[in-house]
Write an enzyme that holds these catalytic residues in place. Sequence first.
Site, PDB file in Angstrom:
ATOM      1  N   SER A 119     -34.345  78.681  52.233  1.00 58.72           N
ATOM      2  CA  SER A 119     -34.246  77.361  52.783  1.00 58.72           C
ATOM      3  C   SER A 119     -35.619  76.415  52.528  1.00 58.72           C
ATOM      4  O   SER A 119     -36.813  77.124  52.554  1.00 58.72           O
ATOM      5  CB  SER A 119     -34.294  77.097  54.256  1.00 58.72           C
ATOM      6  OG  SER A 119     -34.761  75.902  54.977  1.00 58.72           O
ATOM      7  N   HIS A 135     -30.714  76.729  50.222  1.00 56.42           N
ATOM      8  CA  HIS A 135     -30.371  76.093  51.652  1.00 56.42           C
ATOM      9  C   HIS A 135     -31.190  74.704  51.717  1.00 56.42           C
ATOM     10  O   HIS A 135     -32.232  74.815  51.540  1.00 56.42           O
ATOM     11  CB  HIS A 135     -30.687  76.968  52.699  1.00 56.42           C
ATOM     12  CG  HIS A 135     -30.206  76.409  54.114  1.00 56.42           C
ATOM     13  ND1 HIS A 135     -28.742  76.676  54.486  1.00 56.42           N
ATOM     14  CD2 HIS A 135     -30.783  75.955  55.077  1.00 56.42           C
ATOM     15  CE1 HIS A 135     -28.789  76.260  55.595  1.00 56.42           C
ATOM     16  NE2 HIS A 135     -29.884  75.799  56.213  1.00 56.42           N
ATOM     17  N   ASP A 193     -31.934  71.684  53.810  1.00 54.22           N
ATOM     18  CA  ASP A 193     -31.864  71.302  55.366  1.00 54.22           C
ATOM     19  C   ASP A 193     -32.218  69.505  55.544  1.00 54.22           C
ATOM     20  O   ASP A 193     -33.253  69.259  55.419  1.00 54.22           O
ATOM     21  CB  ASP A 193     -33.012  72.048  56.168  1.00 54.22           C
ATOM     22  CG  ASP A 193     -32.825  73.425  56.515  1.00 54.22           C
ATOM     23  OD1 ASP A 193     -33.512  74.358  56.237  1.00 54.22           O
ATOM     24  OD2 ASP A 193     -31.486  73.706  56.954  1.00 54.22           O
ATOM     25  N   MET A 221     -32.527  66.728  57.933  1.00 52.51           N
ATOM     26  CA  MET A 221     -32.638  66.395  59.447  1.00 52.51           C
ATOM     27  C   MET A 221     -32.905  64.886  59.266  1.00 52.51           C
ATOM     28  O   MET A 221     -33.952  64.243  58.685  1.00 52.51           O
ATOM     29  CB  MET A 221     -34.116  67.247  59.600  1.00 52.51           C
ATOM     30  CG  MET A 221     -33.885  68.523  59.703  1.00 52.51           C
ATOM     31  SD  MET A 221     -35.403  69.543  60.003  1.00 52.51           S
ATOM     32  CE  MET A 221     -35.022  71.068  59.992  1.00 52.51           C
ATOM     33  N   HIS A 261     -27.155  71.770  54.667  1.00 47.73           N
ATOM     34  CA  HIS A 261     -26.892  71.791  56.112  1.00 47.73           C
ATOM     35  C   HIS A 261     -27.379  70.557  56.821  1.00 47.73           C
ATOM     36  O   HIS A 261     -28.502  70.089  56.757  1.00 47.73           O
ATOM     37  CB  HIS A 261     -27.784  73.056  56.612  1.00 47.73           C
ATOM     38  CG  HIS A 261     -28.064  73.123  58.079  1.00 47.73           C
ATOM     39  ND1 HIS A 261     -28.764  73.959  58.568  1.00 47.73           N
ATOM     40  CD2 HIS A 261     -27.395  72.648  59.095  1.00 47.73           C
ATOM     41  CE1 HIS A 261     -28.835  74.017  60.012  1.00 47.73           C
ATOM     42  NE2 HIS A 261     -27.718  73.155  60.205  1.00 47.73           N
ATOM     43  N   MET A 295     -28.068  68.557  59.538  1.00 46.43           N
ATOM     44  CA  MET A 295     -28.639  68.070  60.837  1.00 46.43           C
ATOM     45  C   MET A 295     -28.736  66.798  61.230  1.00 46.43           C
ATOM     46  O   MET A 295     -30.030  66.272  61.451  1.00 46.43           O
ATOM     47  CB  MET A 295     -29.773  69.004  61.190  1.00 46.43           C
ATOM     48  CG  MET A 295     -29.645  70.433  61.203  1.00 46.43           C
ATOM     49  SD  MET A 295     -31.134  71.577  61.086  1.00 46.43           S
ATOM     50  CE  MET A 295     -31.172  71.574  59.267  1.00 46.43           C
ATOM     51  N   MET A 312     -26.522  79.243  64.128  1.00 47.01           N
ATOM     52  CA  MET A 312     -28.053  78.999  64.135  1.00 47.01           C
ATOM     53  C   MET A 312     -28.838  79.891  64.995  1.00 47.01           C
ATOM     54  O   MET A 312     -28.241  80.420  66.538  1.00 47.01           O
ATOM     55  CB  MET A 312     -28.319  77.610  64.812  1.00 47.01           C
ATOM     56  CG  MET A 312     -27.943  76.560  63.912  1.00 47.01           C
ATOM     57  SD  MET A 312     -28.576  76.489  62.404  1.00 47.01           S
ATOM     58  CE  MET A 312     -30.518  76.302  62.649  1.00 47.01           C
ATOM     59  N   ASP A 331     -29.126  81.357  60.268  1.00 44.32           N
ATOM     60  CA  ASP A 331     -30.212  80.586  60.032  1.00 44.32           C
ATOM     61  C   ASP A 331     -31.202  80.240  60.841  1.00 44.32           C
ATOM     62  O   ASP A 331     -31.085  79.713  62.132  1.00 44.32           O
ATOM     63  CB  ASP A 331     -29.461  79.234  59.470  1.00 44.32           C
ATOM     64  CG  ASP A 331     -30.333  78.107  58.938  1.00 44.32           C
ATOM     65  OD1 ASP A 331     -29.894  76.922  58.972  1.00 44.32           O
ATOM     66  OD2 ASP A 331     -31.502  78.473  58.899  1.00 44.32           O
TER      67      ASP A 331
HETATM   68  C1  DX5 Z   1     -33.929  74.905  60.996  1.00 47.35           C
HETATM   69  C2  DX5 Z   1     -33.304  75.130  59.635  1.00 47.35           C
HETATM   70  C3  DX5 Z   1     -33.508  76.424  59.024  1.00 47.35           C
HETATM   71  C4  DX5 Z   1     -34.942  76.738  58.626  1.00 47.35           C
HETATM   72  C5  DX5 Z   1     -34.969  78.214  58.490  1.00 47.35           C
HETATM   73  O1  DX5 Z   1     -33.441  73.754  61.737  1.00 47.35           O
HETATM   74  O2  DX5 Z   1     -31.870  74.532  59.684  1.00 47.35           O
HETATM   75  O3  DX5 Z   1     -32.866  76.500  57.914  1.00 47.35           O
HETATM   76  O4  DX5 Z   1     -35.339  76.116  57.657  1.00 47.35           O
HETATM   77  O5  DX5 Z   1     -36.349  78.505  58.460  1.00 47.35           O
HETATM   78  P1  DX5 Z   1     -37.117  79.978  58.707  1.00 47.35           P
HETATM   79  O6  DX5 Z   1     -36.361  81.246  58.057  1.00 47.35           O
HETATM   80  O7  DX5 Z   1     -38.442  79.913  58.558  1.00 47.35           O
HETATM   81  O8  DX5 Z   1     -36.715  79.994  60.293  1.00 47.35           O
HETATM   82 ZN    ZN Z   2     -30.772  75.382  57.925  1.00 53.80          ZN
END
Ligand code: DX5
Ligand code: ZN
Length: 216
Positions: A7, A32, A34, A36, A65, A67, A136, A174
Amino acid sequence: MNCLAPSILSADFGQLGTQIQMVDEAGAQYLHFDVMDGHFVPEISFGLPVLRSVRKYTDRILDVHLMVSNPEHMIAEYVEAGADIITVHAESCVHLDRIVHLIKEANVLAGVALCPSTPISVLENILPDLDMVLIMTVNPGYGGQTLIPYTLDKVRDLRSMIRKKGLNTDIEVDGGINLDNVSEVLDAGANIIVSGSSVFRGDINDNVEQFLEIMR
Ligand code: DX5
Ligand code: ZN
């Protein structure tokens, strides 16, 4: 097949291209990404302009992903920017069936993510249409958190639901996955492992190699 999905939320954004090439060359099969929006989750991360740049640095599977609230309005743009998989949160979609088919009609793989407290039963009817389910293992919004143990029961139950239905849906996990707990997560039935801080903190190449060795 077990795959590693670093990620990039935990990468050093000042040398993102270099670090993406490092995890690519070390053999990570996915990347990955993310997204947000500061509304569905408290933090804001990055979006389309960054994805367009990231796409130029790797041919690995770009695992986006989302979010975000109202993801249905942005599917086409993420496909255009280079996503190979688009995962939306069941909790952010009133019309999940329609959004899943919007993603599939755009010829990218469709994933649905569940926050820790959301039961897998919400996916029972749509599971045959999904390429991947993202369980998650932390509350979304931040890297570097600790895995929530009860989420592994959801992985086990989901793997048996998939088996009972005769499907071969991927299970991605994740959040809080590290070299010490990844075997337990694989044993629970996950086959795509997202890891941010345990890949990008310390020796990236060595971290990826150790993950891949355990995941063989
Ligand atoms: C959190 C993300 C994850 C996060 C994982 O909301 O969706 O992908 O980046 O990071 P680690 O592996 O450090 O928990
Ligand atoms: Zn993620």
